[in-house]
Design an enzyme around this catalytic site. Sequence first.
Site, PDB file in Angstrom:
ATOM      1  N   ASP A 235      -4.472 -18.014   6.372  1.00 18.65           N
ATOM      2  CA  ASP A 235      -4.193 -18.543   5.038  1.00 18.65           C
ATOM      3  C   ASP A 235      -3.881 -20.029   5.029  1.00 18.65           C
ATOM      4  OD1 ASP A 235      -4.391 -15.874   4.526  1.00 18.65           O
ATOM      5  OD2 ASP A 235      -2.417 -15.640   3.615  1.00 18.65           O
TER       6      ASP A 235
ATOM      7  N   GLY B  67       0.847 -17.775  -7.250  1.00 19.02           N
ATOM      8  CA  GLY B  67       0.126 -18.424  -6.166  1.00 19.02           C
ATOM      9  C   GLY B  67       1.005 -18.647  -4.944  1.00 19.02           C
TER      10      GLY B  67
ATOM     11  N   LYS C  40       0.833  -1.207   0.000  1.00 19.90           N
ATOM     12  CA  LYS C  40       0.000   0.000   0.000  1.00 19.90           C
ATOM     13  C   LYS C  40       0.870   1.260   0.000  1.00 19.90           C
ATOM     14  CE  LYS C  40      -3.870   2.438   0.503  1.00 19.90           C
ATOM     15  NZ  LYS C  40      -4.643   2.495   1.753  1.00 19.90           N
TER      16      LYS C  40
ATOM     17  N   HIS D  82     -22.147  14.765  -1.242  1.00 21.09           N
ATOM     18  CA  HIS D  82     -21.783  15.416  -2.494  1.00 21.09           C
ATOM     19  C   HIS D  82     -20.700  16.461  -2.267  1.00 21.09           C
ATOM     20  CE1 HIS D  82     -22.466  16.696  -6.621  1.00 21.09           C
ATOM     21  NE2 HIS D  82     -22.534  17.958  -6.201  1.00 21.09           N
TER      22      HIS D  82
END
EC number: 1.8.1.9
Length: 523
Positions: free
Chosen positions: A360, A318, A92, A498
């Site tokens: 994971d 992967g 990031k 807005h």
Amino acid sequence: MMAALRGPVARFRLRTWAWTRRTRGAANAVGGQQQGFDLLVIGGGSGGLACAKEAAQLGRKVAVADYVEPSPRGTRWGLGGTCVNVGCIPKKLMHQAALLGDMIKDAHHYGWEVAQPIQHSWKKMAEAVQNHVKSLNWGHRVQLQDRKVKYFNIKASFVNKHTVQGVDKGGKVTLLSADHIVIATGGRPRYPIQIKGAMEYGITSDDIFWLKESPGKTSMCKAPHAAEDVALECAGFLTGIGLDTTVMMRSIPLRGFDQQMSSLITEHMESHGTQFLKGCVPSLIKKLPTGQLQVTWEDHASGKEDTDTFDTVLWAIGRVPETRNLNLEKAGVNVNPENQKIVVDAQEATSVPHIFAIGDVAEGRPELTPTAIKAGKLLAQRLFGKSSALMDYSSVPTTVFTPLEYGCVGLSEEEAVALHGQEHVEVYHAYYKPLEFTVTDRDASQCYIKMVCLREPPQLVLGLHFLGPNAGEVTQGFALGIKCGASYAQVMQTVGIHPTCSEEVVKLHISKRSGLQPTVTGC
């Protein structure tokens, strides 16, 4: 014979061989007493640390065993796991570096006098990013210490169902036992070992963020069956800071994501300088006398071979779970033989009731940091906090940090149609132009939103897909509504802020079924 080996592959195999020799004789080498805990967490990534700290907060005696095996290229890092060291955080920050470059180019349209051409220093950026990561490593150590969690920098493997042995970098062996054990070892990037030169000369996401010098002209090689959004993310920021970048992929760009959105991402990247070799698979990596890497690949459409030279080849094909050296068979923990991930139930429990797996490394779980963190905390609360709350893996939002960011939550259009049938799905969509793009006349042709709904009123929202600036910030807010079962009617009753990009979501009124032009033309 082992002493004669040379090169990164040989060193990697030598380290593995040496570690195996040490651990085979570990039981005979242990002279100290075994240390016992209420909870032992194997793995010091986001999920494991969250679980350990939560259990410690609940008054339990907790230990964390974590060890980072250096990559084949020799890259190593500290406590914190993939996200902190070689994933979300450095990615990031480098993505932000590329965005800033675009903003500087735009600045003169807003009255800023900026000398052109602008220059970027990889060395300065990398040093800043790496220093931040190191501060996070230190912060995790301090947090564990503050919560009285015992930290062991050891490579752990099972001796039996309640006992783990760990070997440190000096070969010292430690035995740990616990009433409950959580496996949170995550995964590591895969190398295409069938391609000659792949491991010798290529790098992965384990290495790119820790390079001291610019990678230069880079080839990003993506697998045919891997989601690997990291390939596009890295290609995006490398192009953004001015490097010649090529993505080589055999099939689709973002497997598992909405394919219309994926196509828009690659269109945007191509139009902004990233080159794509589609339907191509590398077959050979060769180092030239100049130090550059010659890549040979085959175009599957034409059957022809082609070559080009690069400074860096990055594999994004992967990840493999870190389970093979855990000796799970000694504890009786079952894995999926096809991918080596640990089989778990809704409680995160493995085939052994007091051994759990999160993140994971667990079968069927999203490979996302926030899900691992939440799963870890909830597991600790169930074990020690008299809670019964389970992790809900449905409608998990995520963002791909490509130059034009892609945020999504819920089902893709393809998934919704497969689940409910085309006739029962309504898709509302719009192309829009961010206000910030108007003064600079920046290209907004891929800024696009679509909301996937059931067709039957009140039209439950099944998925939201947003392509544009700050996609993660936009998607996070709408994720709550979708998690709570929002309908299209309710979204339309929501007042937008807005002028923002996110307000375009609550203005979606054109369906794909209508065939009308979905371009936003005004308020």
